[in-house]
Design a protein around this motif. Structure first.
Motif, PDB file in Angstrom:
ATOM      1  N   ILE A  29      13.283  12.211   1.159  1.00 55.84           N
ATOM      2  CA  ILE A  29      14.069  11.477   2.036  1.00 55.84           C
ATOM      3  C   ILE A  29      15.328  10.713   1.291  1.00 55.84           C
ATOM      4  O   ILE A  29      14.760  10.069   0.391  1.00 55.84           O
ATOM      5  CB  ILE A  29      13.603  10.624   3.067  1.00 55.84           C
ATOM      6  CG1 ILE A  29      12.383  11.409   3.899  1.00 55.84           C
ATOM      7  CG2 ILE A  29      14.548  10.093   4.033  1.00 55.84           C
ATOM      8  CD1 ILE A  29      11.638  10.638   4.647  1.00 55.84           C
TER       9      ILE A  29
ATOM     10  N   SER B 249       4.887   6.812  -7.642  1.00 52.92           N
ATOM     11  CA  SER B 249       5.040   7.981  -8.552  1.00 52.92           C
ATOM     12  C   SER B 249       5.388   9.310  -7.619  1.00 52.92           C
ATOM     13  O   SER B 249       5.353  10.309  -8.484  1.00 52.92           O
ATOM     14  CB  SER B 249       4.038   8.234  -9.507  1.00 52.92           C
ATOM     15  OG  SER B 249       2.763   8.616  -8.690  1.00 52.92           O
ATOM     16  N   ARG B 250       5.387   9.236  -6.619  1.00 55.24           N
ATOM     17  CA  ARG B 250       5.628  10.301  -5.672  1.00 55.24           C
ATOM     18  C   ARG B 250       6.998  10.122  -4.964  1.00 55.24           C
ATOM     19  O   ARG B 250       7.939   9.303  -5.330  1.00 55.24           O
ATOM     20  CB  ARG B 250       4.648  10.389  -4.458  1.00 55.24           C
ATOM     21  CG  ARG B 250       3.302  10.467  -5.067  1.00 55.24           C
ATOM     22  CD  ARG B 250       3.007  11.902  -5.336  1.00 55.24           C
ATOM     23  NE  ARG B 250       1.933  11.769  -6.441  1.00 55.24           N
ATOM     24  CZ  ARG B 250       1.753  11.626  -7.500  1.00 55.24           C
ATOM     25  NH1 ARG B 250       2.880  11.673  -8.353  1.00 55.24           N
ATOM     26  NH2 ARG B 250       0.711  11.724  -8.282  1.00 55.24           N
ATOM     27  N   ARG B 251       7.434  11.191  -4.375  1.00 56.11           N
ATOM     28  CA  ARG B 251       8.661  11.416  -3.705  1.00 56.11           C
ATOM     29  C   ARG B 251       8.613  11.666  -2.225  1.00 56.11           C
ATOM     30  O   ARG B 251       7.694  12.452  -1.766  1.00 56.11           O
ATOM     31  CB  ARG B 251       9.594  12.309  -4.438  1.00 56.11           C
ATOM     32  CG  ARG B 251       9.842  12.319  -6.049  1.00 56.11           C
ATOM     33  CD  ARG B 251      11.188  11.546  -6.258  1.00 56.11           C
ATOM     34  NE  ARG B 251      12.068  12.608  -5.654  1.00 56.11           N
ATOM     35  CZ  ARG B 251      12.344  13.313  -6.683  1.00 56.11           C
ATOM     36  NH1 ARG B 251      12.134  13.878  -7.633  1.00 56.11           N
ATOM     37  NH2 ARG B 251      13.453  14.308  -5.993  1.00 56.11           N
TER      38      ARG B 251
ATOM     39  N   ARG C 285       2.516   1.492  -3.251  1.00 57.59           N
ATOM     40  CA  ARG C 285       1.722   1.981  -4.412  1.00 57.59           C
ATOM     41  C   ARG C 285       1.401   3.438  -4.295  1.00 57.59           C
ATOM     42  O   ARG C 285       1.434   4.405  -5.349  1.00 57.59           O
ATOM     43  CB  ARG C 285       0.421   1.230  -4.408  1.00 57.59           C
ATOM     44  CG  ARG C 285       0.489   0.091  -5.064  1.00 57.59           C
ATOM     45  CD  ARG C 285      -0.996  -0.345  -5.362  1.00 57.59           C
ATOM     46  NE  ARG C 285      -1.792  -0.479  -4.327  1.00 57.59           N
ATOM     47  CZ  ARG C 285      -2.122  -1.434  -3.493  1.00 57.59           C
ATOM     48  NH1 ARG C 285      -0.982  -2.620  -3.588  1.00 57.59           N
ATOM     49  NH2 ARG C 285      -2.803  -1.693  -2.552  1.00 57.59           N
ATOM     50  N   ALA C 286       1.280   3.913  -2.894  1.00 57.43           N
ATOM     51  CA  ALA C 286       0.871   5.171  -2.837  1.00 57.43           C
ATOM     52  C   ALA C 286       2.137   6.362  -3.225  1.00 57.43           C
ATOM     53  O   ALA C 286       1.811   7.194  -3.570  1.00 57.43           O
ATOM     54  CB  ALA C 286       0.527   5.590  -1.070  1.00 57.43           C
ATOM     55  N   LEU C 287       3.334   5.609  -2.981  1.00 59.82           N
ATOM     56  CA  LEU C 287       4.393   6.555  -3.148  1.00 59.82           C
ATOM     57  C   LEU C 287       5.137   6.283  -4.701  1.00 59.82           C
ATOM     58  O   LEU C 287       5.902   6.895  -4.820  1.00 59.82           O
ATOM     59  CB  LEU C 287       5.672   6.010  -2.168  1.00 59.82           C
ATOM     60  CG  LEU C 287       5.243   6.611  -0.627  1.00 59.82           C
ATOM     61  CD1 LEU C 287       6.273   6.165   0.228  1.00 59.82           C
ATOM     62  CD2 LEU C 287       4.954   7.920  -0.211  1.00 59.82           C
TER      63      LEU C 287
ATOM     64  N   LEU D 204      10.183   4.460   0.726  1.00 69.47           N
ATOM     65  CA  LEU D 204      10.461   5.612   1.659  1.00 69.47           C
ATOM     66  C   LEU D 204      11.586   6.255   1.335  1.00 69.47           C
ATOM     67  O   LEU D 204      11.712   7.423   1.898  1.00 69.47           O
ATOM     68  CB  LEU D 204      10.714   4.816   2.950  1.00 69.47           C
ATOM     69  CG  LEU D 204       9.501   3.870   3.532  1.00 69.47           C
ATOM     70  CD1 LEU D 204       9.993   3.093   4.894  1.00 69.47           C
ATOM     71  CD2 LEU D 204       8.460   4.648   3.708  1.00 69.47           C
TER      72      LEU D 204
ATOM     73  N   ALA E   6       0.614  -1.094  -0.108  1.00 68.48           N
ATOM     74  CA  ALA E   6      -0.091   0.008   0.075  1.00 68.48           C
ATOM     75  C   ALA E   6       0.894   1.180   0.069  1.00 68.48           C
ATOM     76  O   ALA E   6       0.710   2.149  -0.956  1.00 68.48           O
ATOM     77  CB  ALA E   6      -0.948   0.027   1.233  1.00 68.48           C
ATOM     78  N   VAL E   7       1.841   1.196   0.786  1.00 70.19           N
ATOM     79  CA  VAL E   7       2.767   2.492   0.902  1.00 70.19           C
ATOM     80  C   VAL E   7       3.482   2.690  -0.581  1.00 70.19           C
ATOM     81  O   VAL E   7       3.520   3.761  -0.959  1.00 70.19           O
ATOM     82  CB  VAL E   7       3.857   2.312   2.000  1.00 70.19           C
ATOM     83  CG1 VAL E   7       4.714   3.596   1.933  1.00 70.19           C
ATOM     84  CG2 VAL E   7       2.950   2.130   3.310  1.00 70.19           C
TER      85      VAL E   7
ATOM     86  N   THR F  61      15.700  15.662   3.365  1.00 67.49           N
ATOM     87  CA  THR F  61      16.244  15.193   4.670  1.00 67.49           C
ATOM     88  C   THR F  61      17.247  13.924   4.342  1.00 67.49           C
ATOM     89  O   THR F  61      16.639  13.363   3.553  1.00 67.49           O
ATOM     90  CB  THR F  61      15.421  14.577   5.498  1.00 67.49           C
ATOM     91  OG1 THR F  61      14.236  15.937   5.881  1.00 67.49           O
ATOM     92  CG2 THR F  61      15.753  14.247   6.904  1.00 67.49           C
TER      93      THR F  61
END
Lengths: 333, 333
Positions: A58, A53-55, A49-51, A112, A46-47, A91
């Motif tokens: 960190i 195409s995102r950034r 997938r949620a991430l 992550l 789930a994480v 970060t």
């Protein structure tokens, strides 16, 4: 989600309500769904997938802290890296290298971490292959034997050794020694040690200077031992380059106790070290500084430039540290 | 999800297909949905929701690396912490403290981190309040003025000072000095310094020993300066406790150069330091070791025990380091 629903014996919609907390669900049902999610390692996916195409903004400075104790200089790398990251809205976290090499491949798969800066790089480094195979954006601080396809920033050890020899040769020295750690299995193939050794011998040979290697344990006692036997074992030597901080302090202190004057009897240059170590010796040692904070900063800027797409061609950069004069250089007797 | 659908002009189901990658969606529609998600900071919430009742098994050792350079000892804390975390199936990352204090409150709100270990704790520490207000599971390495409601593990500085005085008093010393850093604004309220000072004076007073404080800059030059004036300024002193590693090296080296013998003329104990620093001095100094790796380990075990629910009552623990004899202790002349 379908697998979770099947395993929990509920509808896909119910799973969705639990995950999104979008409609009330009875505690018993919630528990069933959550148990099924755990079983299927749903969270991770789930994480991811949620991430996907995102950034997260960190990045990780991956350091083999479970194998090498984090040194004072590694801490400086991290400080420089943290400052640069903060300026660029990222970060950087210091991430211990997983002790299981296979875990490296999964290291960034949960999304992550946007990318990795690798430290303590060896000439042949399996970690590089594994991270590349996992598609992890990667910058090296250090470099492998053939780093041509990778972004890296590294210390110009070759330049620092040559500069040290330059200074000593200009004073008239022709009899050189390199004081370094005894060979250790865990240093085999470690770039800095190999590069300093090779450069020292190559530069001396090319200039017709005599060069010898003195090996000791990497601690003050090791340095003291070399100082105690130097007059007998290597009476011709007038200039010493030292590659180990702790050995350097013992070496200089024992010379003083034996009435061998630094710099009048022996000139000493500390290679790839810090002002603090130089000043802890008496006299303060000439030193080529390891540009640790600068390297940490450059590593972060390189990785973020690659992540943000603002860095075009591969970055291959070697950085010299400044030369501090100290009080350990004089012409040979 | 409803907001994303409305903003993107698509159905909730379509948003769900994009997020879960569960059905093919046209590139144009995907782009509209993704743009809307970015605009609504959907990612953050999605991750938070996905993680809300889950755990990442990542904990952060929060260190003010942008304010204090990471010391060799801080690095040891991290190594101990990393080992303990690996054994317990967690990863501990060294996380630079955000330079904006307000960012602390949001620090764990995205659910990437299960809990925080705080280092370099001050007697009055606003970071503790902010993290507690954010509901972040928290363990201190160090402690505030009133840490009664928090889990903490800390160095037993009081015990280490008392033990050092014990050893010197047993040899017959009655004239003591504490060599420490000059007062600095950024050390004001820093627990270890305050506790060592207070304990030193309290123990000496209770035992009828004379105690004085010598202050110097925290570097070898500062230590040398004190050594140079000691015979004149404090001729009665026969035993010195030193709280700063770098000053200690300069202090002992300058004593030797002036013909003041350690230990025959002056006994010296290094407080809260390492075997490496002890051995870098000549003679090797008696030292109460800072149990850094052990503290790092205990901090991790405490936080994970709290996260896993296996730790019952609050944990308040002070840890002594071992006493290494060195060669710097003798009866007073």
């Amino acid at each position: 989600m379908r697998d979770v629903a099947r395993l929990a014996g509920v509808s896909v919609a119910t799973v969705s309500f639990v995950v999104n907390d979008s409609k009330p669900v009875s505690p018993a049902t919630r528990l069933r769904v959550e148990s099924a999610m755990v079983e299927l390692d749903f969270r991770r996916n789930a994480v991811a997938r949620a991430l996907a195409s995102r950034r997260t903004r960190i990045i990780a400075l991956l350091f083999p802290v479970l194998q090498h104790r984090l040194s004072d200089n590694a801490a400086r790398f991290f400080t420089g890296a943290a400052e640069a990251a903060a300026e660029l809205g990222y970060t950087v976290v210091l991430w211990p290298e997983p002790s299981d090499p296979d875990a490296l491949r999964e290291f960034t798969s949960d999304g992550l971490i946007d990318g990795v800066i690798l430290m303590e790089v060896r000439l042949d480094d399996h970690r590089v292959d594994r991270l590349l195979a996992a598609g992890t954006p990667l910058t090296l601080i250090g470099r492998t034997r053939d780093p041509s396809g990778l972004d890296y920033v590294d210390v110009d050890f070759e330049g620092m050794v040559e500069l040290s020899i330059d200074r000593l040769q200009a004073l008239g020295h022709r009899e050189f020694a390199l004081l370094e750690e005894v060979e250790r299995a865990d240093l085999d193939g470690y770039g800095p040690v190999v590069r300093v050794q090779e450069t020292f011998h190559a530069v001396c040979a090319a200039r017709g200077l005599r060069a010898r290697t003195l090996q000791c344990t990497p601690d003050p006692a090791g340095g003291r031992e070399i100082a105690a036997t130097l007059q007998e074992e290597a009476p011709e030597v007038t200039a010493v380059l030292v590659l180990n901080d702790r050995a350097a302090l013992g070496f200089v202190s024992e010379l003083g106790r034996r009435g061998v004057s630094v710099p009048d009897d022996l000139s000493v240059v500390l290679v790839a070290s810090t002002r603090e170590v130089s000043e802890a010796a008496d006299p303060a040692l000439a030193v080529t500084l390891l540009p640790a904070a600068q390297l940490g900063r450059m590593g972060v800027e390189t990785l973020i430039g690659r992540l943000d797409g603002t860095l075009g061609e591969l970055r291959h950069e070697l950085v010299m540290g400044a030369f501090l004069e100290g009080a350990s250089l004089a012409p040979p007797r």
